[in-house]
Design an enzyme around this catalytic site. Structure first.
Site, PDB file in Angstrom:
ATOM      1  CE  LYS A  10      42.489  43.535  32.739  1.00  0.00           C
ATOM      2  NZ  LYS A  10      43.036  44.577  33.633  1.00  0.00           N
ATOM      3  CE1 TYR A  50      38.325  45.558  36.379  1.00  0.00           C
ATOM      4  CE2 TYR A  50      37.685  46.111  34.143  1.00  0.00           C
ATOM      5  CZ  TYR A  50      38.489  45.407  35.021  1.00  0.00           C
ATOM      6  OH  TYR A  50      39.458  44.560  34.553  1.00  0.00           O
ATOM      7  CG  ASN A 113      46.713  44.407  33.801  1.00  0.00           C
ATOM      8  OD1 ASN A 113      45.725  44.275  33.090  1.00  0.00           O
ATOM      9  ND2 ASN A 113      46.636  44.462  35.121  1.00  0.00           N
ATOM     10  CG  HIS A 116      39.939  40.788  35.980  1.00  0.00           C
ATOM     11  ND1 HIS A 116      40.096  41.660  37.031  1.00  0.00           N
ATOM     12  CD2 HIS A 116      38.919  39.954  36.325  1.00  0.00           C
ATOM     13  CE1 HIS A 116      39.184  41.370  37.964  1.00  0.00           C
ATOM     14  NE2 HIS A 116      38.464  40.345  37.549  1.00  0.00           N
ATOM     15  CD  GLU A 127      35.468  39.377  39.129  1.00  0.00           C
ATOM     16  OE1 GLU A 127      35.901  40.496  39.436  1.00  0.00           O
ATOM     17  OE2 GLU A 127      36.227  38.395  38.892  1.00  0.00           O
TER      18      GLU A 127
HETATM   19  P1  CMP Z   1      42.362  44.274  37.111  1.00  0.00           P
HETATM   20  O1  CMP Z   1      42.828  43.058  37.815  1.00  0.00           O
HETATM   21  O2  CMP Z   1      41.541  44.061  35.880  1.00  0.00           O
HETATM   22  O3  CMP Z   1      41.512  45.189  38.117  1.00  0.00           O
HETATM   23  C1  CMP Z   1      41.364  46.579  37.926  1.00  0.00           C
HETATM   24  C2  CMP Z   1      42.278  47.123  36.871  1.00  0.00           C
HETATM   25  O4  CMP Z   1      42.506  48.506  36.895  1.00  0.00           O
HETATM   26  C3  CMP Z   1      43.655  46.515  37.057  1.00  0.00           C
HETATM   27  O5  CMP Z   1      43.630  45.150  36.707  1.00  0.00           O
HETATM   28  C4  CMP Z   1      44.502  47.423  36.173  1.00  0.00           C
HETATM   29  O6  CMP Z   1      44.618  46.922  34.845  1.00  0.00           O
HETATM   30  C5  CMP Z   1      43.690  48.719  36.120  1.00  0.00           C
HETATM   31  N1  CMP Z   1      44.432  49.862  36.625  1.00  0.00           N
HETATM   32  C6  CMP Z   1      44.717  50.965  35.912  1.00  0.00           C
HETATM   33  N2  CMP Z   1      45.400  51.839  36.670  1.00  0.00           N
HETATM   34  C7  CMP Z   1      45.573  51.274  37.881  1.00  0.00           C
HETATM   35  C8  CMP Z   1      46.202  51.695  39.087  1.00  0.00           C
HETATM   36  N3  CMP Z   1      46.809  52.862  39.185  1.00  0.00           N
HETATM   37  N4  CMP Z   1      46.179  50.836  40.126  1.00  0.00           N
HETATM   38  C9  CMP Z   1      45.559  49.632  40.044  1.00  0.00           C
HETATM   39  N5  CMP Z   1      44.928  49.197  38.923  1.00  0.00           N
HETATM   40  C10 CMP Z   1      44.949  50.006  37.855  1.00  0.00           C
END
Ligand code: CMP
Length: 139
Positions: A10, A50, A113, A116, A127
């Site tokens: 990311k 998403y 984070n 993904h 995906e």
């Molecule tokens: P990812 O695995 O990319 O899938 C969806 C993303 O939403 C997740 O990682 C997080 O980085 C992001 N995200 C932001 N806020 C939240 C939340 N409250 N709960 C879960 N995912 C979140």
């Protein structure tokens, strides 16, 4: 049986120059890099990727964040690759991620984070072709 999984490094991890560190962790975990490239998502591309989260309260911020800078998208291969990469990434919230995981090492927040990964075979099957043509996947 060899399985494919899809990954995004990311914008936070790309901006912090962690692409090499993360791909090394993937290789050291025994997964093979089938394809990888750097992209900068448009709003439409981020919303489409998403779409499953479109009703969640964090959707707008997630899309803005994913457009905020370049990402590195990849396809990894290996036995049980989906679960192995999820284990290597660690918990979605880096605060909950255990030592040795990508998110523990490089994640800053639940949004920023670091990475993904596909959460199951059905998701990976959507995906991977969202970002890669069959010509881009080495045999
Ligand atoms: P990812 O695995 O990319 O899938 C969806 C993303 O939403 C997740 O990682 C997080 O980085 C992001 N995200 C932001 N806020 C939240 C939340 N409250 N709960 C879960 N995912 C979140």
């Amino acid at each position: 049986m060899a399985e494919l999984t899809f990954s995004i490094i990311k914008p936070d991890a790309v901006a912090n120059n962690k692409v090499g560190d993360i791909l090394k962790m993937v290789s050291d975990a025994g997964l093979t890099i089938k394809a990888t490239k750097m992209i900068h998502l448009t709003k439409t591309q981020a919303e489409g990727f998403y779409a499953v989260h479109s009703e969640r309260p964090f959707f707008g911020e997630l899309v803005e964040y994913m457009m905020s800078g370049p990402c590195v998208v990849s396809v990894f291969e290996g036995d049980n690759a989906i679960k192995r990469y999820r284990d290597l990434m660690g918990a979605t919230n880096p605060a909950d991620a255990v030592e040795g995981t990508i998110r523990k090492a490089f994640g800053a927040s639940i949004e920023a984070n670091a990475c993904h990964g596909s959460d199951g075979p059905d998701t990976a099957a959507i995906e991977v072709p969202y970002f890669f043509s069959s010509l881009e996947l080495v045999n």
